[in-house]
Design a protein around this motif. Structure first.
Motif, PDB file in Angstrom:
ATOM      1  N   UNK A 359      -2.308  88.318 -17.664  1.00  0.00           N
ATOM      2  CA  UNK A 359      -3.218  87.820 -16.634  1.00  0.00           C
ATOM      3  C   UNK A 359      -4.682  87.903 -17.069  1.00  0.00           C
ATOM      4  N   UNK A 360      -4.974  88.874 -17.919  1.00  0.00           N
ATOM      5  CA  UNK A 360      -6.361  89.060 -18.357  1.00  0.00           C
ATOM      6  C   UNK A 360      -6.902  87.863 -19.118  1.00  0.00           C
ATOM      7  N   UNK A 361      -6.011  87.095 -19.736  1.00  0.00           N
ATOM      8  CA  UNK A 361      -6.503  86.038 -20.633  1.00  0.00           C
ATOM      9  C   UNK A 361      -7.288  84.950 -19.914  1.00  0.00           C
ATOM     10  N   UNK A 362      -6.849  84.579 -18.730  1.00  0.00           N
ATOM     11  CA  UNK A 362      -7.509  83.471 -18.038  1.00  0.00           C
ATOM     12  C   UNK A 362      -8.895  83.857 -17.518  1.00  0.00           C
ATOM     13  N   UNK A 363      -9.129  85.155 -17.344  1.00  0.00           N
ATOM     14  CA  UNK A 363     -10.390  85.592 -16.739  1.00  0.00           C
ATOM     15  C   UNK A 363     -11.605  85.237 -17.595  1.00  0.00           C
ATOM     16  N   UNK A 364     -11.397  85.108 -18.909  1.00  0.00           N
ATOM     17  CA  UNK A 364     -12.509  84.753 -19.802  1.00  0.00           C
ATOM     18  C   UNK A 364     -12.711  83.245 -19.885  1.00  0.00           C
ATOM     19  N   UNK A 365     -11.928  82.508 -19.073  1.00  0.00           N
ATOM     20  CA  UNK A 365     -12.015  81.048 -19.100  1.00  0.00           C
ATOM     21  C   UNK A 365     -12.472  80.486 -17.762  1.00  0.00           C
ATOM     22  N   UNK A 366     -11.768  80.870 -16.656  1.00  0.00           N
ATOM     23  CA  UNK A 366     -12.145  80.239 -15.388  1.00  0.00           C
ATOM     24  C   UNK A 366     -13.406  80.865 -14.812  1.00  0.00           C
ATOM     25  N   UNK A 367     -13.996  80.133 -13.857  1.00  0.00           N
ATOM     26  CA  UNK A 367     -15.292  80.488 -13.272  1.00  0.00           C
ATOM     27  C   UNK A 367     -16.377  80.627 -14.339  1.00  0.00           C
ATOM     28  N   UNK A 368     -16.259  79.835 -15.387  1.00  0.00           N
ATOM     29  CA  UNK A 368     -17.242  79.854 -16.469  1.00  0.00           C
ATOM     30  C   UNK A 368     -16.757  80.679 -17.634  1.00  0.00           C
ATOM     31  N   UNK A 369     -16.555  80.047 -18.777  1.00  0.00           N
ATOM     32  CA  UNK A 369     -16.056  80.747 -19.953  1.00  0.00           C
ATOM     33  C   UNK A 369     -17.031  81.828 -20.420  1.00  0.00           C
ATOM     34  N   UNK A 370     -16.545  82.708 -21.268  1.00  0.00           N
ATOM     35  CA  UNK A 370     -17.427  83.742 -21.832  1.00  0.00           C
ATOM     36  C   UNK A 370     -18.599  83.118 -22.574  1.00  0.00           C
ATOM     37  N   UNK A 371     -18.351  81.978 -23.210  1.00  0.00           N
ATOM     38  CA  UNK A 371     -19.434  81.297 -23.940  1.00  0.00           C
ATOM     39  C   UNK A 371     -20.490  80.770 -22.988  1.00  0.00           C
ATOM     40  N   UNK A 372     -20.059  80.240 -21.846  1.00  0.00           N
ATOM     41  CA  UNK A 372     -21.005  79.762 -20.834  1.00  0.00           C
ATOM     42  C   UNK A 372     -21.828  80.927 -20.288  1.00  0.00           C
ATOM     43  N   UNK A 373     -21.178  82.058 -20.038  1.00  0.00           N
ATOM     44  CA  UNK A 373     -21.914  83.226 -19.535  1.00  0.00           C
ATOM     45  C   UNK A 373     -22.961  83.694 -20.549  1.00  0.00           C
ATOM     46  N   UNK A 374     -22.601  83.685 -21.820  1.00  0.00           N
ATOM     47  CA  UNK A 374     -23.573  84.083 -22.854  1.00  0.00           C
ATOM     48  C   UNK A 374     -24.731  83.086 -22.929  1.00  0.00           C
ATOM     49  N   UNK A 375     -24.429  81.813 -22.706  1.00  0.00           N
ATOM     50  CA  UNK A 375     -25.485  80.797 -22.689  1.00  0.00           C
ATOM     51  C   UNK A 375     -26.453  81.061 -21.536  1.00  0.00           C
ATOM     52  N   UNK A 376     -25.917  81.361 -20.351  1.00  0.00           N
ATOM     53  CA  UNK A 376     -26.766  81.626 -19.185  1.00  0.00           C
ATOM     54  C   UNK A 376     -27.641  82.850 -19.429  1.00  0.00           C
ATOM     55  N   UNK A 377     -27.054  83.901 -19.983  1.00  0.00           N
ATOM     56  CA  UNK A 377     -27.806  85.144 -20.227  1.00  0.00           C
ATOM     57  C   UNK A 377     -28.920  84.915 -21.238  1.00  0.00           C
ATOM     58  N   UNK A 378     -28.601  84.282 -22.355  1.00  0.00           N
ATOM     59  CA  UNK A 378     -29.615  84.070 -23.391  1.00  0.00           C
ATOM     60  C   UNK A 378     -30.688  83.090 -22.935  1.00  0.00           C
ATOM     61  N   UNK A 379     -30.305  82.079 -22.174  1.00  0.00           N
ATOM     62  CA  UNK A 379     -31.273  81.123 -21.642  1.00  0.00           C
ATOM     63  C   UNK A 379     -32.286  81.812 -20.754  1.00  0.00           C
ATOM     64  N   UNK A 380     -31.811  82.750 -19.911  1.00  0.00           N
ATOM     65  CA  UNK A 380     -32.722  83.465 -19.033  1.00  0.00           C
ATOM     66  C   UNK A 380     -33.641  84.388 -19.818  1.00  0.00           C
ATOM     67  N   UNK A 381     -33.170  84.895 -20.937  1.00  0.00           N
ATOM     68  CA  UNK A 381     -34.008  85.745 -21.781  1.00  0.00           C
ATOM     69  C   UNK A 381     -35.100  84.954 -22.489  1.00  0.00           C
ATOM     70  N   UNK A 382     -34.724  83.749 -22.939  1.00  0.00           N
ATOM     71  CA  UNK A 382     -35.640  82.946 -23.757  1.00  0.00           C
ATOM     72  C   UNK A 382     -36.641  82.127 -22.921  1.00  0.00           C
ATOM     73  N   UNK A 383     -36.265  81.805 -21.693  1.00  0.00           N
ATOM     74  CA  UNK A 383     -37.097  80.908 -20.891  1.00  0.00           C
ATOM     75  C   UNK A 383     -38.532  81.414 -20.721  1.00  0.00           C
ATOM     76  N   UNK A 384     -38.782  82.713 -20.443  1.00  0.00           N
ATOM     77  CA  UNK A 384     -40.171  83.169 -20.306  1.00  0.00           C
ATOM     78  C   UNK A 384     -40.990  83.012 -21.583  1.00  0.00           C
ATOM     79  N   UNK A 385     -40.292  82.866 -22.714  1.00  0.00           N
ATOM     80  CA  UNK A 385     -40.982  82.719 -23.997  1.00  0.00           C
ATOM     81  C   UNK A 385     -41.122  81.252 -24.403  1.00  0.00           C
ATOM     82  N   UNK A 386     -40.774  80.345 -23.460  1.00  0.00           N
ATOM     83  CA  UNK A 386     -40.824  78.900 -23.737  1.00  0.00           C
ATOM     84  C   UNK A 386     -39.978  78.516 -24.954  1.00  0.00           C
ATOM     85  N   UNK A 387     -38.894  79.253 -25.117  1.00  0.00           N
ATOM     86  CA  UNK A 387     -38.022  78.988 -26.287  1.00  0.00           C
ATOM     87  C   UNK A 387     -36.707  78.370 -25.828  1.00  0.00           C
TER      88      UNK A 387
END
Length: 387
Positions: A359-387
């Motif tokens: 059951x654990x396997x699907x959790x890293x896919x639905x409601x936004x994949x792990x890659x999407x979550x990392x994109x959101x996190x890094x985007x929020x980090x970089x945005x104040x730096x105009x990067x």
């Protein structure tokens, strides 16, 4: 932020856990074997959940829900997450909070029956060629006089087989943005049985047996203007406004399953003997237990913090993404280590560990994949730096 539970929170946690262990655990094996939920059983458990005050607990108190704040709701979700997903989601339903965005007439027709257990809803966004890229969807709705005509396909739609209606997100135009042309999206209520709307069986899934998915097909499905949920062309904003906390719900249920797996591993390490002593005495096992507990606590704190901040109005997309990412990856690690500690017995159906692992396997896919979550996190980090 307070780290201790209030009396009310402790009562909700204890009530929910007792319900899960007494009423839901006994049915896990049958659902795992059959891959389906018996509707007579669902109705029986539904009535017991209502009597315990656990049904539709995510909804405001003034309309029949429990009125839980976000953090308390997540504590409740963690306890439900200990058991088979189909059991807790169907028998202890939590209607989608996007229903709260409806008009008074829509609430009467869709929201209140869901709270009373008379109807089930499902959300239809994902398509064969549009998963994480919601604005790349091809299923569309176009005006035809005062009505709308819907065409296209959705898939991976959870529990659509038992749902009485679907909340469908359809492309209703295009707009030019700084990142190119994007689809405008509108949400619609579509009742099962509407001409041009069909529900087909979905795919056999290794995770969450009994929690089905379906394929929805629209062929000139005609809907009145009153079927629009929210504003026309504003479906993307509607989804972001009302569905953001679902990432925290996923995180919380993962905490429950991870805790159950850890407790099994801990008990086994304290009882199993090899080479003349308990296996928990060996560093190869004891260090695993320490790492599992460490990862679980980190994920727990991140999830509770995000829930607390949600109620303060200070939560960020990154907060929720971090909680979802950490909890889902933590569950995969804890489930795998719990099986390793048990050896061959960990893979046997006599224990819930092999199910938790699958059951654990699907959790890293639905409601936004792990890659999407990392994109959101890094985007929020970089945005104040105009990067």
């Amino acid at each position: 932020m307070q780290f201790g539970m209030s009396e009310e929170q402790a009562m909700i946690v204890n009530t929910t856990r007792a319900f899960v262990e007494t009423e839901l655990y006994p049915h896990e094996d049958e659902i795992e074997r059959s891959g389906r939920m018996d509707m007579d059983l669902v109705r029986e458990l539904q009535g017991k959940a209502m009597a315990a005050g656990l049904y539709a607990a995510n909804m405001p108190e003034e309309i029949g829900g429990a009125g839980l704040d976000t953090l308390t709701w997540l504590l409740y979700e963690k306890e439900l997450g200990r058991t088979n997903y189909a059991l807790h989601w169907t028998a202890v339903a939590r209607p989608s909070n996007i229903l709260l965005a409806g008009t008074d007439a829509q609430k009467e027709r869709y929201l209140y029956p869901c709270i009373k257990g008379e109807k089930w809803d499902c959300l239809a966004m994902t398509e064969p060629d549009a998963g994480s890229d919601l604005r790349g969807m091809k299923a569309s709705a176009r005006r035809d006089g005062a009505d709308w005509l819907l065409n296209g396909t959705k898939h991976f739609i959870s529990h659509a087989d038992i749902a009485d209606f679907a909340i469908c997100f359809m492309a209703t135009g295009v707009e030019n943005t700084s990142r190119g042309t994007k689809k405008k999206i509108t949400a619609f209520f579509v009742d099962k049985g509407t001409p041009g709307f069909s529900v087909r069986d979905g795919y056999r899934n290794v995770s969450h047996r009994g929690y089905t998915n379906a394929i929805l097909e629209f062929d000139d499905c005609r809907l009145p203007a009153s079927a629009v949920l929210g504003e026309i062309d504003q479906g993307f904003d509607l989804a972001n406004t009302w569905l953001g906390a679902t990432r925290l719900q996923v995180a919380a249920t993962c905490l429950g399953r991870a805790d159950r797996a850890l407790q099994h591993a801990l008990s086994y390490a304290a009882e199993r003997q090899q080479f003349g002593q308990k296996i928990g005495k060996y560093q190869g096992i004891s260090f695993k237990l320490a790492d599992m507990a460490l990862d679980l606590k980190a994920a727990t704190l991140m999830t509770w913090e995000a829930g607390w901040k949600f109620d303060q109005g200070t939560v960020t997309e990154s907060d929720m993404s971090m909680a979802k990412l950490k909890a889902t990856e933590m569950l995969a690690f804890v489930a795998d280590e719990a099986i390793q500690i048990h050896g061959g017995m960990g893979l046997m159906e006599a224990l819930p560990l092999e199910r938790i692992w699958r059951d654990a396997r699907v959790e890293r896919i639905w409601e936004g994949t792990s890659e999407i979550q990392r994109h959101i996190i890094s985007r929020e980090m970089l945005r104040p730096l105009d990067a």
